[in-house]
Design a protein around this motif. Structure first.
Motif, PDB file in Angstrom:
ATOM      1  N   VAL A 117       9.006  66.952  35.538  1.00  0.00           N
ATOM      2  CA  VAL A 117       9.578  68.212  36.050  1.00  0.00           C
ATOM      3  C   VAL A 117       9.817  69.232  35.291  1.00  0.00           C
ATOM      4  O   VAL A 117       9.507  70.488  35.491  1.00  0.00           O
ATOM      5  CB  VAL A 117      10.853  67.889  36.939  1.00  0.00           C
ATOM      6  N   LEU A 118      10.305  68.913  34.052  1.00  0.00           N
ATOM      7  CA  LEU A 118      10.303  69.823  32.944  1.00  0.00           C
ATOM      8  C   LEU A 118       8.973  70.698  32.697  1.00  0.00           C
ATOM      9  O   LEU A 118       8.948  71.928  32.326  1.00  0.00           O
ATOM     10  CB  LEU A 118      10.923  69.356  31.592  1.00  0.00           C
ATOM     11  N   ALA A 119       7.748  69.636  32.505  1.00  0.00           N
ATOM     12  CA  ALA A 119       6.651  70.520  32.122  1.00  0.00           C
ATOM     13  C   ALA A 119       6.309  71.680  33.198  1.00  0.00           C
ATOM     14  O   ALA A 119       5.664  72.514  32.839  1.00  0.00           O
ATOM     15  CB  ALA A 119       5.459  69.387  31.896  1.00  0.00           C
ATOM     16  N   ALA A 120       6.348  71.296  34.483  1.00  0.00           N
ATOM     17  CA  ALA A 120       5.996  71.746  35.521  1.00  0.00           C
ATOM     18  C   ALA A 120       6.850  73.380  35.835  1.00  0.00           C
ATOM     19  O   ALA A 120       6.363  74.284  36.132  1.00  0.00           O
ATOM     20  CB  ALA A 120       6.026  71.067  36.743  1.00  0.00           C
ATOM     21  N   GLN A 121       8.268  72.986  35.500  1.00  0.00           N
ATOM     22  CA  GLN A 121       9.103  74.186  35.741  1.00  0.00           C
ATOM     23  C   GLN A 121       9.355  75.003  34.705  1.00  0.00           C
ATOM     24  O   GLN A 121      10.002  76.185  34.694  1.00  0.00           O
ATOM     25  CB  GLN A 121      10.445  73.546  36.317  1.00  0.00           C
ATOM     26  N   GLY A 122       8.965  74.567  33.514  1.00  0.00           N
ATOM     27  CA  GLY A 122       9.198  75.538  32.307  1.00  0.00           C
ATOM     28  C   GLY A 122      10.623  75.957  32.054  1.00  0.00           C
ATOM     29  O   GLY A 122      11.594  75.063  32.028  1.00  0.00           O
ATOM     30  N   ARG A 123      10.637  77.263  31.808  1.00  0.00           N
ATOM     31  CA  ARG A 123      11.743  78.158  31.647  1.00  0.00           C
ATOM     32  C   ARG A 123      12.751  77.936  32.782  1.00  0.00           C
ATOM     33  O   ARG A 123      13.838  78.254  32.572  1.00  0.00           O
ATOM     34  CB  ARG A 123      11.573  79.549  31.035  1.00  0.00           C
ATOM     35  N   ASN A 124      12.176  77.771  34.002  1.00  0.00           N
ATOM     36  CA  ASN A 124      13.481  77.656  35.112  1.00  0.00           C
ATOM     37  C   ASN A 124      13.815  76.333  35.211  1.00  0.00           C
ATOM     38  O   ASN A 124      14.780  76.111  36.126  1.00  0.00           O
ATOM     39  CB  ASN A 124      12.364  77.931  36.596  1.00  0.00           C
ATOM     40  N   PHE A 125      13.547  75.192  34.373  1.00  0.00           N
ATOM     41  CA  PHE A 125      14.150  74.083  34.480  1.00  0.00           C
ATOM     42  C   PHE A 125      15.531  73.984  34.123  1.00  0.00           C
ATOM     43  O   PHE A 125      16.204  74.473  33.219  1.00  0.00           O
ATOM     44  CB  PHE A 125      13.419  73.226  33.414  1.00  0.00           C
ATOM     45  N   ASP A 153      17.549  65.693  43.030  1.00  0.00           N
ATOM     46  CA  ASP A 153      16.771  65.360  44.154  1.00  0.00           C
ATOM     47  C   ASP A 153      15.069  65.438  43.931  1.00  0.00           C
ATOM     48  O   ASP A 153      14.257  64.478  44.267  1.00  0.00           O
ATOM     49  CB  ASP A 153      16.892  66.564  45.477  1.00  0.00           C
ATOM     50  N   THR A 154      14.772  66.355  43.091  1.00  0.00           N
ATOM     51  CA  THR A 154      13.246  66.439  42.684  1.00  0.00           C
ATOM     52  C   THR A 154      12.873  65.367  41.744  1.00  0.00           C
ATOM     53  O   THR A 154      11.817  64.752  42.156  1.00  0.00           O
ATOM     54  CB  THR A 154      13.114  67.654  41.842  1.00  0.00           C
ATOM     55  N   TYR A 155      13.718  64.700  41.006  1.00  0.00           N
ATOM     56  CA  TYR A 155      13.336  63.357  40.101  1.00  0.00           C
ATOM     57  C   TYR A 155      13.115  62.249  41.212  1.00  0.00           C
ATOM     58  O   TYR A 155      12.182  61.774  41.055  1.00  0.00           O
ATOM     59  CB  TYR A 155      14.439  63.117  39.080  1.00  0.00           C
ATOM     60  N   ARG A 156      14.003  62.354  41.954  1.00  0.00           N
ATOM     61  CA  ARG A 156      13.941  61.057  43.006  1.00  0.00           C
ATOM     62  C   ARG A 156      12.589  61.172  43.905  1.00  0.00           C
ATOM     63  O   ARG A 156      11.966  60.428  44.043  1.00  0.00           O
ATOM     64  CB  ARG A 156      15.099  61.081  44.083  1.00  0.00           C
ATOM     65  N   MET A 157      12.361  62.556  44.321  1.00  0.00           N
ATOM     66  CA  MET A 157      11.239  62.673  45.193  1.00  0.00           C
ATOM     67  C   MET A 157       9.974  62.250  44.257  1.00  0.00           C
ATOM     68  O   MET A 157       8.978  61.761  44.839  1.00  0.00           O
ATOM     69  CB  MET A 157      11.085  64.240  45.605  1.00  0.00           C
ATOM     70  N   VAL A 158       9.795  62.760  43.017  1.00  0.00           N
ATOM     71  CA  VAL A 158       8.797  62.260  42.246  1.00  0.00           C
ATOM     72  C   VAL A 158       8.617  60.699  41.978  1.00  0.00           C
ATOM     73  O   VAL A 158       7.341  60.383  42.253  1.00  0.00           O
ATOM     74  CB  VAL A 158       8.884  63.086  40.878  1.00  0.00           C
ATOM     75  N   ILE A 159       9.543  60.165  41.762  1.00  0.00           N
ATOM     76  CA  ILE A 159       9.685  58.868  41.755  1.00  0.00           C
ATOM     77  C   ILE A 159       9.218  58.182  42.987  1.00  0.00           C
ATOM     78  O   ILE A 159       8.333  57.407  43.099  1.00  0.00           O
ATOM     79  CB  ILE A 159      11.091  58.109  41.108  1.00  0.00           C
ATOM     80  N   GLU A 160      10.004  58.437  44.139  1.00  0.00           N
ATOM     81  CA  GLU A 160       9.598  57.775  45.293  1.00  0.00           C
ATOM     82  C   GLU A 160       8.449  58.216  46.199  1.00  0.00           C
ATOM     83  O   GLU A 160       7.921  57.357  46.594  1.00  0.00           O
ATOM     84  CB  GLU A 160      11.157  57.801  46.142  1.00  0.00           C
ATOM     85  N   VAL A 161       8.378  59.521  46.267  1.00  0.00           N
ATOM     86  CA  VAL A 161       7.196  59.902  47.079  1.00  0.00           C
ATOM     87  C   VAL A 161       6.038  60.217  46.450  1.00  0.00           C
ATOM     88  O   VAL A 161       5.157  59.417  46.800  1.00  0.00           O
ATOM     89  CB  VAL A 161       7.715  61.449  47.744  1.00  0.00           C
ATOM     90  N   ASP A 162       5.966  60.799  45.155  1.00  0.00           N
ATOM     91  CA  ASP A 162       4.573  60.976  44.740  1.00  0.00           C
ATOM     92  C   ASP A 162       4.182  59.826  43.999  1.00  0.00           C
ATOM     93  O   ASP A 162       2.912  59.500  43.936  1.00  0.00           O
ATOM     94  CB  ASP A 162       4.852  62.280  43.392  1.00  0.00           C
TER      95      ASP A 162
END
Ligand SMILES: Nc1ncnc2c1ncn2[C@@H]1O[C@H](COP(=O)(O)OP(=O)(O)OP(=O)(O)O)[C@@H](O)[C@H]1O
Ligand SMILES: [Mg+2]
Length: 393
Positions: free
Chosen positions: A300-308, A317-326
Motif C-alpha cells: 500500500v505504501l509503494a502504491a500510494q507514495g507520498r499520499n500514504f 481498511d485498505t490493508y484488510r482488503m489487500v489481505i482478504e480480497v486481493d
C-alpha cells in the motif's frame, strides 16, 4: 575501475553552483536520481575535481557509505577534516582559545571542539575557513535524506542553514550546499517542509548517463560485436540506467570473438535481462517471507507514495482488503495501530522502508516499487483513494 568522465556536466553544474548572480545557487542545490545510476562516481570523479579546479574548497560527505555512524557526525567529521588541513584556521582557533603559545600541529586545538553544542559552532568554523582561505566552500552531502533520519542529523542541517546564511553575506566568501539523494519523495521533505533547513532549495533531476556513455561502452566491446549506440540505448533503459548492468553485458560478449551485430545485441540484452530478472526475483523472495500484514503495508505504501497515511482508518481498511480480497488470505492478526506500527518497524528493520525523524515513511529505494509492480503485487486494492482525496499516483 575505469570510469566514463562527464566533464561537460561537471562544468555546467560547477558554474551553476559557484555563480554569485544565480540566486538559487546560494540556497543550495538538490540532485535526485535512482540508486546505482552513478551519482557518487560523478560527484567524486568529475564534480569535486572541477570545483577544486575553480578554486573552491570542496568538502564531501557520503551518508550512505558510513551507514553505521550518525549522519550528523559524518557531516561534522568531514568539515573537521577539511579544517585540520588548513594550519591558519587551526591557529586562529588556538589563539581564540588562549592557546597562543602552544604549537600548531601539537595538541593546541583539536577538532573535536568543533560541532553541535561544542565550543566552536559549525557556522563559526566554516566562516573561519572561508575567511582564512578567501575561497568559496562547497559542501557536498551525498544521500542527504539520511540526515533527517536522526535528531542529530536534522540539527546539523539546521546548523548548516545558519552557516550558509552567514557565509553568503557580508565579508565572507560563500558557502554552497549540494545534496543528492536516491528517492525524490525523501529529498522533497528536505526542500518542501518549511521547518526544514533547505526550504525552497531548487531540486533537479540528476541526468542519467546518455549516448556519449553508450558510445564509450560500445568502444569497449570486441570489435566484431559491432554494437550500435541506438541498439544499446534500449538495453540501457531496461537496465534502469545502471552502468554495472552494462558491464555485465560487456562481460557476456567477452567470451567469444565472432559475433554478428544481431547476435551481439541479443547476447548483451540477455545479460542485462537476466540481471533484471534476478533482482526482481530476489526482492520478491524477500517480500514472500513477510507476514500478510507486513506485505500489505509495504505494498500500500509503494502504491500510494507520498499520499500514504499509515494509521488512517481508511488505510487500515485498505490493508484488510489487500489481505482478504486481493490475496485471498484470512487476516490472521488484528489490524490496529499497534500491529501496523509493528509491521512498519519490521519493514524498516528489513531494509524496505525509511523513516524520517518526524515519523514519515517512504520506500528505502524506488526500485522496490518497480519490483512489486513487475511482480504483480501492486494489486487493485493497494491503489484505493487516499486521505488526500486523490487516487494514488
Ligand atoms: N561514469 C561511469 N562510468 C563507468 N562506470 C560507472 C560510472 N558511474 C557509475 N559507474 C558504476 O556504477 C556503479 C554505481 O555507481 P555509483 O556508486 O556512483 O552510483 P550511485 O548512484 O551513487 O549508487 P548508490 O545509490 O548505491 O549510492 C559503480 O559500480 C560504478 O563503478
Ligand atoms: Mg552513491
Amino acid at each position: 575501475m575505469e570510469v566514463f568522465h562527464r566533464t561537460q556536466l561537471a562544468a555546467e553544474l560547477a558554474t551553476h553552483i559557484l555563480d554569485d548572480d544565480l540566486a538559487p545557487a546560494s540556497s543550495g542545490l538538490f540532485l535526485g536520481a535512482r540508486r546505482r545510476t552513478g551519482k557518487s562516481t560523478f560527484l567524486r570523479e568529475d564534480l569535486c575535481p572541477e570545483l577544486r579546479q575553480r578554486d573552491a574548497i570542496v568538502i564531501y560527505a557520503d551518508l550512505w557509505q558510513e551507514r553505521d555512524q550518525d549522519p550528523g557526525d559524518v557531516i561534522t567529521e568531514a568539515i573537521r577534516e577539511e579544517m585540520a588541513r588548513h594550519d591558519g584556521v587551526v591557529l586562529r582557533f588556538a589563539r581564540a582559545a588562549g592557546m597562543e603559545r602552544v604549537q600548531v600541529g601539537g595538541l593546541a586545538f583539536t577538532m573535536d571542539r568543533v560541532g553541535l553544542g561544542k565550543q566552536v559552532s559549525l557556522a563559526r568554523a566554516l566562516a573561519a575557513l572561508s575567511d582564512e582561505c578567501g575561497r568559496m566552500i562547497v559542501l557536498i552531502i551525498d544521500e542527504a535524506q539520511h540526515a533527517i533520519t536522526t535528531a542529530r542529523g536534522s540539527n546539523v542541517l539546521y546548523a548548516l542553514k545558519a552557516a550558509r546564511d552567514k557565509l553568503n553575506m557580508g565579508p565572507h566568501h560563500g558557502l554552497r550546499i549540494v545534496a543528492t539523494g536516491s528517492n525524490r519523495n525523501k529529498l522533497a521533505m528536505l526542500v518542501e517542509w518549511k521547518d526544514q533547513a533547505f526550504f525552497c532549495a531548487p531540486m533537479q533531476e540528476f541526468p542519467v548517463l546518455g549516448a556519449d556513455y553508450l558510445a564509450w561502452v560500445r568502444d569497449r566491446a570486441p570489435a566484431s560485436a559491432a554494437l550500435t549506440v541506438d541498439g544499446l540505448m534500449a538495453i540501457f533503459d531496461r537496465a534502469g540506467h545502471r552502468p554495472e548492468w552494462m558491464q555485465a553485458g560487456l562481460s557476456a560478449l567477452a567470451a567469444r570473438g565472432d559475433w554478428t551485430a544481431d547476435e551481439a545485441h541479443a547476447t548483451f540484452a540477455e545479460a542485462v535481462e537476466s540481471r533484471a530478472r534476478a533482482r526482481i526475483h530476489n526482492l520478491l523472495a524477500l517480500v514472500g517471507l513477510l507476514s500478510p500484514l507486513q506485505s500489505a503495508v509495504l505494498r500500500v505504501l509503494a502504491a500510494q507514495g507520498r499520499n500514504f497515511v499509515p494509521f488512517w482508518t481508511r488505510t487500515m481498511d485498505t490493508y484488510r482488503m489487500v489481505i482478504e480480497v486481493d490475496d485471498g488470505n484470512e487476516a490472521t492478526e488484528p489490524i490496529n495501530l499497534h500491529t501496523v506500527q509493528a509491521a512498519l518497524d519490521a519493514l524498516k528493520e528489513k531494509g524496505f522502508l525509511w523513516r524520517s525523524v518526524h515519523g514519515v515513511y517512504a520506500l528505502e529505494e524506488f526500485g522496490i516499487r518497480e519490483a512489486l509492480e513487475e511482480g504483480g503485487l501492486l494489486t487493485n486494492s493497494t491503489w484505493r483513494v487516499t486521505v488526500m482525496g486523490q487516487k494514488a499516483a
